[in-house]
Design an enzyme around this catalytic site. Structure first.
Site, PDB file in Angstrom:
ATOM      1  N   ASP A 178       0.201  -3.711  -1.765  1.00 19.03           N
ATOM      2  CA  ASP A 178       0.925  -3.847  -3.023  1.00 19.03           C
ATOM      3  C   ASP A 178       0.150  -2.951  -3.966  1.00 19.03           C
ATOM      4  O   ASP A 178      -0.957  -3.311  -4.386  1.00 19.03           O
ATOM      5  CB  ASP A 178       0.905  -5.297  -3.517  1.00 19.03           C
ATOM      6  N   HIS A 179       0.694  -1.783  -4.274  1.00 23.72           N
ATOM      7  CA  HIS A 179      -0.141  -0.802  -4.969  1.00 23.72           C
ATOM      8  C   HIS A 179      -0.577  -1.266  -6.358  1.00 23.72           C
ATOM      9  O   HIS A 179      -1.539  -0.761  -6.904  1.00 23.72           O
ATOM     10  CB  HIS A 179       0.518   0.590  -5.008  1.00 23.72           C
ATOM     11  N   HIS A 241       4.944  -7.119  -7.004  1.00 25.49           N
ATOM     12  CA  HIS A 241       4.010  -6.729  -8.061  1.00 25.49           C
ATOM     13  C   HIS A 241       3.836  -7.817  -9.127  1.00 25.49           C
ATOM     14  O   HIS A 241       2.724  -8.169  -9.510  1.00 25.49           O
ATOM     15  CB  HIS A 241       4.466  -5.449  -8.765  1.00 25.49           C
TER      16      HIS A 241
HETATM   17  C1  BG6 Z   1       7.553   0.413  -6.690  1.00 23.14           C
HETATM   18  C2  BG6 Z   1       9.002   0.126  -6.928  1.00 23.14           C
HETATM   19  O1  BG6 Z   1       6.984  -0.550  -5.847  1.00 23.14           O
HETATM   20  O2  BG6 Z   1       6.872   0.406  -7.932  1.00 23.14           O
HETATM   21  C3  BG6 Z   1       9.611   1.137  -7.888  1.00 23.14           C
HETATM   22  O3  BG6 Z   1       9.690   0.174  -5.689  1.00 23.14           O
HETATM   23  C4  BG6 Z   1       8.800   1.213  -9.154  1.00 23.14           C
HETATM   24  O4  BG6 Z   1      10.957   0.823  -8.180  1.00 23.14           O
HETATM   25  C5  BG6 Z   1       7.325   1.385  -8.853  1.00 23.14           C
HETATM   26  O5  BG6 Z   1       9.288   2.310  -9.911  1.00 23.14           O
HETATM   27  C6  BG6 Z   1       6.495   1.265 -10.120  1.00 23.14           C
HETATM   28  O6  BG6 Z   1       5.174   1.626  -9.833  1.00 23.14           O
HETATM   29  P1  BG6 Z   1       4.248   2.233 -10.967  1.00 23.14           P
HETATM   30  O7  BG6 Z   1       2.918   2.369 -10.311  1.00 23.14           O
HETATM   31  O8  BG6 Z   1       4.855   3.543 -11.362  1.00 23.14           O
HETATM   32  O9  BG6 Z   1       4.254   1.259 -12.089  1.00 23.14           O
END
Ligand code: BG6
Length: 490
Positions: A178-179, A241
């Site tokens: 989960d980044h 997230h």
């Molecule tokens: C991803 C989603 O996991 O996270 C995307 O699938 C979203 O829809 C993105 O845009 C948002 O990541 P960040 O790091 O740009 O906030």
């Protein structure tokens, strides 16, 4: 202040979907940065694989282009880039018929080094690829497999995916990314709570009025039509997230940063979330979908137009009120909202403390606003503690709210690393603290599933909102009904 780089042991990093979007935008640039910081030990190799036919040299050209496009020019160092590209090789392989896996096995050889298989491919291929890896006896004691969300589209499909991967790899070898957990400020949330004595005594329902978690984006559908229209914001952002952020705010202090200790505590939070049933859903959840408007400085189309159809009930916005039924949090609502094409790009967590019990200053001093702690994840990562002070000067006692501002960029030199850099290095170290365990993913789906069912059963429509605003008015009503307002982010 600069951060200290601790080298990792030599490793082989095998990217399935090596020529795809994730590899191009995130994985290769992240690995390149780690090269520049001299975090690799020798010999470290990166092997790209996908169905496309490509030579080693063509893959290196692809990687060079990816790095030039996705790394800021000031960080491109010719010598480091050449060293990095020399680590790369490529093997075409097709998991559907097993073609190419013998060659992949040959390319990896009988190295005893750490082996990470990164599945940057559609989840429908997770099972098939992990079977092939196992069949070809590529799984060693030192191997790990990395998978990206979405892990399923509901509890049943998540279990199926987890079973498929679990048939070939032990849970201790599975890294579910989960980044958001790799973002610097998200990790700082744990530091703020558990490395400081200041907040923890106040971190409960006796002192906190409510919590807000906002993840607002200005981007629209981009080119993810097929995936997004089947997913929607609840599956795409909330199940993973946002619930992970909620867990980090709400969990008890784990005994240590050991992966299972942290994940045990997050799991308890997920299991304590009050289920939103069919009757509750219309009151405590809002679905929205953007219409044409203006975003990020220009006119933009509505969702359905972008999609190329007239009709879609997929939500691009969700606001909801979550409750945690345990001693620490009973009675403290957690308001979550996320959406595409909103007014500004901002992700933040707001902890609003309870009002003071009695105001001694009288009406002429002005309002005494409750203290707020605002944890900004992006952009401009930092923490602001809003407090009341006396307005300076001889004009009598007038009160004013000001932020004590800690912008992390001002305290640390250098570049703020991308989440993937940290997470990939954790994969190599074998540290699962920032990765989701199987039971966590499933508990999150177990909470989300009834909301999805309630929406489907009641045919709850996605309410239109103009692109470039803060979502449908029902989102404002959701929080104002409780006598509260969304924190104004800028
Ligand atoms: C991803 C989603 O996991 O996270 C995307 O699938 C979203 O829809 C993105 O845009 C948002 O990541 P960040 O790091 O740009 O906030």
């Amino acid at each position: 202040m600069t951060s200290q780089i601790i080298p990792v042991d030599p490793f082989d990093f095998i990217i399935f979907g090596g020529t795809g979007d994730l590899s191009e935008r995130k994985l290769l640039p992240a690995l390149y940065h780690r090269q520049c910081d001299h975090q690799f030990s020798e010999p470290t190799r990166i092997i790209g694989t996908s169905r496309s036919k490509m030579s080693d040299e063509e893959f290196r050209t692809f990687a060079r282009k990816a790095i030039k496009e996705h790394v800021k020019p000031e960080y491109i160092d010719k010598k480091e880039l050449d060293t990095f590209l020399a680590r790369l090789s490529y093997v075409p392989a097709d998991a559907s018929n097993g073609e190419g896996f013998d060659k992949l096995k040959k390319a990896i050889g009988d190295s005893k080094a750490i082996r990470a298989f990164y599945l940057a491919v559609a989840p429908s291929l997770f099972g098939m690829i992990s079977n092939r890896i196992k069949e070809h006896k590529l799984v060693t004691e030192n191997s790990r497999i990395v998978v990206e969300k979405p892990i399923g589209r509901d509890l049943a499909s998540a279990k199926e995916l987890n079973d498929q991967i679990g048939a070939n790899f032990g849970e201790h070898q599975i890294f579910r990314i989960d980044h958001y957990l790799g973002k610097e400020t998200v990790q700082n949330l744990m530091a703020l709570r558990f490395a400081n004595a200041l907040y923890e005594p106040l971190w409960n329902s006796a002192h906190i009025d409510h919590v807000q978690i906002t993840v607002a984006e200005t981007v629209g559908l981009e080119d993810r039509v097929t995936y997004y229209d089947k997913a929607g914001a609840l599956r795409d952002m909330v199940q993973n997230h946002m619930l992970q952020l909620l867990c980090l705010v709400a969990m008890e202090a784990p005994p240590s940063m050991d992966a299972n200790s942290v994940r045990d505590e997050k799991l308890k939070v997920l299991r304590s979330l009050t289920r939103v049933n069919g009757q509750e859903a219309p009151k405590s959840t809002v679905r929205g979908q953007y219409r044409a408007g203006a975003s990020a400085g220009g006119a933009v189309k509505g969702y359905a137009e972008e999609l190329g159809t007239k009709e879609s009930n997929t939500e691009t916005f969700v606001a909801l009120k979550a409750e945690i039924a345990n001693w620490r949090w009973a009675g403290v609502p957690f308001y979550l909202r996320t959406g595409k094409r909103l007014a500004t790009r901002v992700s933040e967590i707001v902890i609003e403390f309870k009002p003071i019990p009695h105001n001694i200053f009288g009406d002429s001093a002005g309002n005494v606003s409750p203290n707020q702690l605002v944890i900004r994840l992006q952009p401009d990562e930092g923490v602001k503690q809003y407090i009341m002070i006396k307005d300076p000067g001889p004009g009598g006692m007038r009160l004013r709210q000001i932020p004590l501002d800690m912008i992390f960029a001002q305290s640390f030199d250098g570049r703020s690393p991308d989440a993937y850099e940290r997470l990939i290095m954790d994969v190599i170290r074998g540290n699962q603290t920032l990765f989701m365990r199987r039971d966590e993913v499933e508990a999150a789906w177990a909470w989300v599933d009834p909301i999805l069912s309630a929406w489907a059963d009641s045919r709850q429509e996605a309410q239109g909102y103009t692109a470039g605003t803060w979502g449908p008015s029902a989102s404002i009503a959701l929080i104002e009904r409780d006598g509260r307002t969304w924190h104004e982010s800028s």
